[in-house]
Each structure stands twice: as structure tokens, then as C-alpha cells.
Enzyme design. Structure first.
Site, PDB file in Angstrom:
ATOM      1  N   GLU A 149      -9.122  56.454  -1.744  1.00 19.29           N
ATOM      2  CA  GLU A 149      -8.129  57.372  -2.308  1.00 19.29           C
ATOM      3  C   GLU A 149      -7.067  56.613  -3.103  1.00 19.29           C
ATOM      4  OE1 GLU A 149      -8.409  60.473  -2.414  1.00 19.29           O
ATOM      5  OE2 GLU A 149      -9.623  61.147  -0.728  1.00 19.29           O
ATOM      6  N   ASP A 154     -20.673  62.197  -2.809  1.00 16.09           N
ATOM      7  CA  ASP A 154     -20.540  62.695  -4.178  1.00 16.09           C
ATOM      8  C   ASP A 154     -20.254  61.659  -5.265  1.00 16.09           C
ATOM      9  OD1 ASP A 154     -18.148  62.330  -2.882  1.00 16.09           O
ATOM     10  OD2 ASP A 154     -17.189  64.113  -3.650  1.00 16.09           O
ATOM     11  N   GLU A 210     -15.026  76.882   0.341  1.00 14.93           N
ATOM     12  CA  GLU A 210     -15.366  75.469   0.492  1.00 14.93           C
ATOM     13  C   GLU A 210     -16.858  75.260   0.771  1.00 14.93           C
ATOM     14  OE1 GLU A 210     -13.517  72.017   1.105  1.00 14.93           O
ATOM     15  OE2 GLU A 210     -12.970  73.077  -0.724  1.00 14.93           O
ATOM     16  N   GLU A 262     -13.532  70.733  -8.793  1.00 13.04           N
ATOM     17  CA  GLU A 262     -14.913  70.388  -9.174  1.00 13.04           C
ATOM     18  C   GLU A 262     -15.589  71.443 -10.043  1.00 13.04           C
ATOM     19  OE1 GLU A 262     -13.610  68.112  -5.731  1.00 13.04           O
ATOM     20  OE2 GLU A 262     -13.814  70.284  -5.991  1.00 13.04           O
ATOM     21  N   THR A 311     -13.169  59.989 -10.889  1.00 19.25           N
ATOM     22  CA  THR A 311     -13.359  61.148 -10.019  1.00 19.25           C
ATOM     23  C   THR A 311     -12.046  61.860  -9.704  1.00 19.25           C
ATOM     24  OG1 THR A 311     -14.601  61.901  -8.065  1.00 19.25           O
ATOM     25  CG2 THR A 311     -13.150  59.983  -7.779  1.00 19.25           C
TER      26      THR A 311
END
EC number: 3.2.1.-
Length: 593
Positions: free
Chosen positions: A184, A320, A434, A496, A584
Site C-alpha cells: 500500500e 489482482d 463487493e 475498478e 494500480t
């Protein structure tokens, strides 16, 4: 990354992940040559005021030095095929509509930004209902740094320059948290600083990016040079020996390549490229040795550098961005490291064959979803789940298809993105949940809607007292037609879906994607707005009243979601896909020419 919840077939995986989120750290042994930290800001512990140490990461002794540094690729960047559609001049009425929508998106961002400045400045997040400040990512002003390039792209140059001055105050040598999430920090802080530097040329931002890079580099100081992804900041800063974790999410160890490669390119220091290339080499060596050859499992063993052991595979949560970064890192490196093309093409061949399914829908929609696969000793089974997070895959396939001239991938990307648009439209508030489950067609070429088969599948998945009556189950679970289960009903302001819609628009030029984006934006804005900003939704499937909100607005709302909404209504020349590639966290990096 979000965890998958409440579905029986993967209860064991979920339990392990939840446990690991608290226990994901390897053993430490005391070592000689400890760093001497300075005293930092005060902290309270057991009723006493204590000072938090400040570390100079350039002076922390390296205990596992690299003796065979891997150099950056050399040579002129290879020319990439044209990626973005050749847009023609728009009509006046089209321009007027586009600019009106663009202004609405910017207005939404400005409201959030002003509230963050007033209520949570220099903190990681604003709580959009209470107005409180949160420090969830080290206390390093995540929302500020994550939003820098959004400010620049939206033309808010005055706000950008004011923000840059305060970035100088962020101290990456100290934190009040015990564990730092390396992934992160890499995508939000390092990615945000590098992108804002490339766009603006502000030297201060590069200096701060190097500070982050020096800090993250210490997380690689293990015997096998595999990084610790949930990293004990203070033990590392104090010079304790480190060992990579034996249980690591593959997305977290495999999604560091874009940012660290770019840092090496800018600074001419190969050490960061060396660090990530050692991971890439392991991925390459073991790609065909996993239980599902071509792909890697959700969890891997960093301590042993073994990426083959687990049996769960997905393009979704916890995996992902590993796959997303293959074509994007190829572009960042100017096509000079061909292993990333090989990793992408081989893994996507497997993903198309085993993770894709066409769901049975009442409108017989020609769409594809990507689910979860269990593979062990040659036995392969597909769980037909659908995550909001996996919506990134539509854009990834479309981008990879253009970059590597694989037209089938562009078509797959369109169908994956269409599935996300379909899911948004299917829910009562026009917002996708979700995680959900669906009934797969026998093959991806399609099948006719069979209401009785759908109801039987709902009955088989039922967990309520009315499990003998499918109609009651459907009513009790608030299931739209085509959904057999909704496992996680939240919407946490995720980007996304609009990410893939934006990429498909820029690649195809089809205005249907702009129309879909506007429907998504208006629904999200209507039901997530608060007096201060925008809040995540607890349940998008309620059938009466408005959906309940939770007091959360992660930094990616301003960094990603609103940025993609803004860009789809911008002129196509703004951050062209022929010139930039996004990490990302939606931070654009220039493609070498």
C-alpha cells in the site's frame, strides 16, 4: 486489498487470510550494528508519554548486501503499437454535454478535497460523516499524496502547489503504527509522488519519493532478498535481522515492479530494479510449476521463495495487481524486459481457460465474469463468484490486447467490463456490491435464461430458515434476477469498474462507455454523498429507503475513482493511453519513447 467473506466453499481460505492480516510477519533475531534512531513525536503507552523514534533509512545497516546487482535494461525503448482510439473532432452538442459532466465530477472532487483540508489535513483519511481524521496508512498523509496528480490533472494548480509545500513536512522516518503495509505504501505514496513529479517537475516530490524508496528498500533486506510485505517498521529501523514471511499474498509481493522500476530509471540507481527483478525471476521460474500452471496461487511463501504451494487461484482480491502489472511494467521499461510480456500472455491464457464464465442472466447478456479456481493434483473446480475488485480485468485485457496485438484479449476485456456495467444496473440503486455469486452457463458462448434453474441454484446456496422455498430465499436475500448469492453487500467507493470503462472508452472510442460512466457516477454520487464528502455504503441491495452509509472514505476515492470519472469526460489527449500507463492506484507514469 479487500477480503472475500461469507461463502462456505472458501471459509478456510478466508479464515487463514483474516488470521494472516494480524500475524503476517516473519521471525526477527537481534543483530549487531543497530541504527541509532533520533527521538520523534510523543506517543502515549500505558499512561506514560513516550517518544516515537525517527530513522534515517540511508544509515540503517544492510545485513544482506547485494553482491551481484541486476542492472536496468539498456537500449532505446521499443515502439509500442497504438493503444488509444483515433478520436475525431466532436460535435458542439457532444462537447457541451461532455464538459457539463466533467464539471460535475470536478465539483464532487472539490467538495471532498476542501473537507479533507479543513478536517483531516496531513492525516491519511477523512471520516466523511463524523469529520474525524484517520491514520490508516502510517500517518503519512495518504489522501494528500494520493490526490496530488488528480489536482494537477483537474487543473487545480494553485491547490497543487499549496499541497506540495506540506508534502515536505511528511516524515517517512517515523510512524506510530507497528506494521507498515509495503504494498500500500508503494502504490499510494511512492506511486503518487513519482506521478506528481513526472507531471509537474517539482523536485521536492522526487526527493520525497526517494525517501519512500529508501525506506521500502530496507524491507528487502532478508537472506533471500524477498521483501517483508507486512513490515515491522521499528524493528527494521533499529537494525534487527529480518526474515521474509512464510505466508504472503501474491498481489502484495508481486505488485512492486512499476514504481520501483521507475524510481531506478529516474535516479539511475539500479538497486530498486534489482530488488523487484529478483521477485520477477522467481515468478518466471515457477510459472508452470503451480497447481494451475500459468497462474500463481493467492498465497505464497516468501521465506522459501516458493510461489507454488497454495491451491486457490483468481484474478480477483489478493492476486489482482500481480497480473495487472505485467503489461504495465513492460510499458514502463520501454519493452526492454521481454519477461513481462511472457508472464502476461502465459497467465492470461490460463485465466481465460479456467477462471472465465458466462453467467446466466434474464436478458441473455453476452458478458464474461472471472471467478475463483481451486486446483489440486489435476482436479480443477470453478467457483462462480464475482468481485467488484476483479472489474479491473476488463481494462487489463483490453490494454494488454492492444499492447501485444492480441485482438481476442480486447474482446474478452469488453465482455468483462460489460459484466460490471450489467451488475451496476442490476442492483436497485445502480451500484454493484463487493462480492456476489452467479449461475454459469455450460460454456462461454452462452445459454438461454432458465428461471427454474436459477431458483434451484438459489435454493442450493440458501442459508436461511426458508431454504425449502426459493421464492422466500430470493426475497429474504434481496437477490436481483441472475444473482444466486450476494456475499458482501458493501460498496466502498471502489474504482475498478470505472477504471475498465474508462480504458474501454479510450481504446474503442465507443460512446456507450461514456453513457455507462455517467449512470455509474450519478448513482454513486446520489447515494454516497454526505455533508462533507462521500461515504462507503454498507448495503447496496436494500429495497426500501436509502442505503445505509459507513464512516469511511479511503484515499483511492479521490486518487482513483474520481480521477477515472474525470478522465472519461476529458478530452482524449488528457493523459493519453499512448503516452501514459496507470499504476494500480491510478497514478499515471510516462511511457518511454
Amino acid at each position: 486489498m479487500a477480503l472475500l467473506k461469507r461463502y462456505a466453499a472458501f471459509a478456510v481460505i478466508t479464515a487463514c487470510v483474516l488470521f494472516a492480516f494480524y500475524k503476517l510477519h516473519g521471525p526477527y533475531q537481534a543483530a549487531t550494528g543497530s541504527a541509532h534512531p533520533q527521538d520523534g513525536r510523543p506517543n502515549r503507552h500505558d499512561g506514560k508519554v513516550m517518544k516515537i523514534p525517527i530513522y534515517d533509512w540511508t544509515k540503517v545497516p544492510i545485513q544482506n548486501p547485494v553482491t551481484d546487482m541486476i542492472p536496468l535494461p539498456t537500449g532505446s525503448p521499443l515502439p509500442l503499437p497504438k493503444i488509444q482510439f483515433d478520436f475525431q473532432q466532436e460535435k458542439d452538442i457532444e462537447k457541451q454535454l461532455r464538459e457539463t459532466r466533467l464539471a460535475e465530477v470536478k465539483k464532487a472532487f472539490e467538495k471532498c478535497w476542501e473537507s479533507y483540508k479543513k478536517k483531516a489535513w496531513m492525516h491519511d483519511e477523512l471520516a466523511p460523516i463524523s469529520g474525524e481524521a484517520k491514520d490508516t496508512f502510517g500517518g503519512w498523509a495518504a489522501s494528500l499524496i494520493d490526490s496530488l496528480d488528480t489536482l494537477w490533472i483537474m487543473g487545480m494548480k494553485s491547490e497543487f502547489r499549496k499541497a506540495v509545500k506540506d508534502v515536505a513536512k511528511v516524515n517517512f522516518g517515523t510512524t506510530s503504527v507497528e506494521k507498515v503495509n509495503v504494498f500500500e505504501t508503494n502504490i499510494r505514496h511512492l506511486g503518487g509522488l513519482l506521478s506528481a513529479y513526472e507531471l509537474s517537475g517539482e523536485k521536492l516530490l522526487l526527493r520525497k519519493a526517494i525517501e519512500v524508496g529508501e525506506m521500502l528498500y530496507v524491507a528487502f533486506d532478508t537472506p533471500n532478498r524477498m521483501p517483508i510485505t507486512r513490515w515491522d517498521f521499528h524493528k527494521a529501523g533499529s537494525g534487527f535481522a529480518q526474515v521474509a514471511d512464510d505466508w504472503v499474498l501474491v498481489a502484495e509481493i508481486g505488485s512492486l515492479s512499476m514504481e520501483l522500476s521507475r524510481l531506478s530509471q529516474i535516479t539511475k540507481d539500479p538497486k530498486w530494479y534489482d530488488a523487484i527483478t529478483r521477485i520477477t525471476n522467481k515468478l518466471d521460474e515457477q510459472q508452470m510449476k503451480t497447481q494451475l500452471p500459468g497462474m500463481w496461487p493467492i498465497s505464497v511463501n516468501g521465506k522459501e521463495a516458493d510461489f507454488t504451494g497454495d491451491t486457490a487461484f483468481t484474478l480477483g482480491a489478493m492476486s489482482d495487481s500481480l497480473y495487472e502489472y505485467f503489461p504495465k511494467t513492460y510499458a514502463v521499461l520501454g519493452g526492454l524486459d521481454p519477461v513481462y510480456k511472457k508472464l502476461y500472455e502465459t497467465s492470461m491464457k490460463t485465466a481465460i481457460e479456467y477462471t472465465m464464465f458466462r453467467p446466466m442472466t434474464p436478458d441473455n447478456a453476452d458478458i464474461l465474469m472471472s471467478g475463483m479456481v481451486r486446483a489440486q493434483d489435476g482436479e480443477i473446480s470453478l467457483q462462480p463468484e464475482f468481485q467488484h475488485l476483479v472489474c479491473f480485468a476488463g481494462g487489463m485485457f483490453a490494454l494488454g490486447g492492444r499492447m501485444f496485438e492480441i485482438e481476442e484479449h480486447v474482446k474478452v476485456g469488453r465482455k468483462l467490463a460489460d459484466a460490471c456495467v450489467w451488475s451496476y444496473k442490476a442492483l436497485p440503486f445502480g451500484i454493484m456490491p463487493e462480492v456476489s455469486h452467479h449461475l454459469p452457463c455450460p460454456n462461454i458462448t452462452g445459454c438461454e435464461w432458465d428461471k427454474m434453474a436459477w431458483m434451484e441454484e438459489v435454493k442450493n446456496k440458501a442459508f436461511t430458515e426458508n431454504e425449502e422455498d426459493p421464492l422466500k430465499n430470493i426475497a429474504n436475500q434481496r437477490l436481483p434476477l441472475g444473482f444466486t448469492e450476494i456475499n458482501d453487500r458493501r460498496y466502498i467507493l471502489r474504482p475498478e469498474a470505472i477504471e475498465s470503462v474508462f480504458i474501454l472508452y479510450r481504446i474503442t472510442g465507443q460512446q456507450q462507455w461514456q453513457a455507462a460512466a455517467w449512470d455509474m457516477f450519478t448513482a454513486i454520487q446520489k447515494y454516497t454523498q454526505t455533508d462533507l464528502a462521500n461515504a462507503a455504503i454498507i448495503d447496496v441491495s436494500v429495497t426500501s429507503g436509502e442505503p445505509p452509509k459507513m464512516d469511511s472514505m479511503e484515499s483511492f476515492w479521490m486518487a482513483e475513482t474520481l480521477k477515472y470519472f474525470y478522465l472519461i469526460f476529458s478530452e482524449p489527449s488528457v493523459i493519453s493511453l499512448d503516452d501514459y500507463v496507470f499504476n494500480t492506484e491510478a497514478h499515471p507514469f510516462k511511457i518511454p519513447k
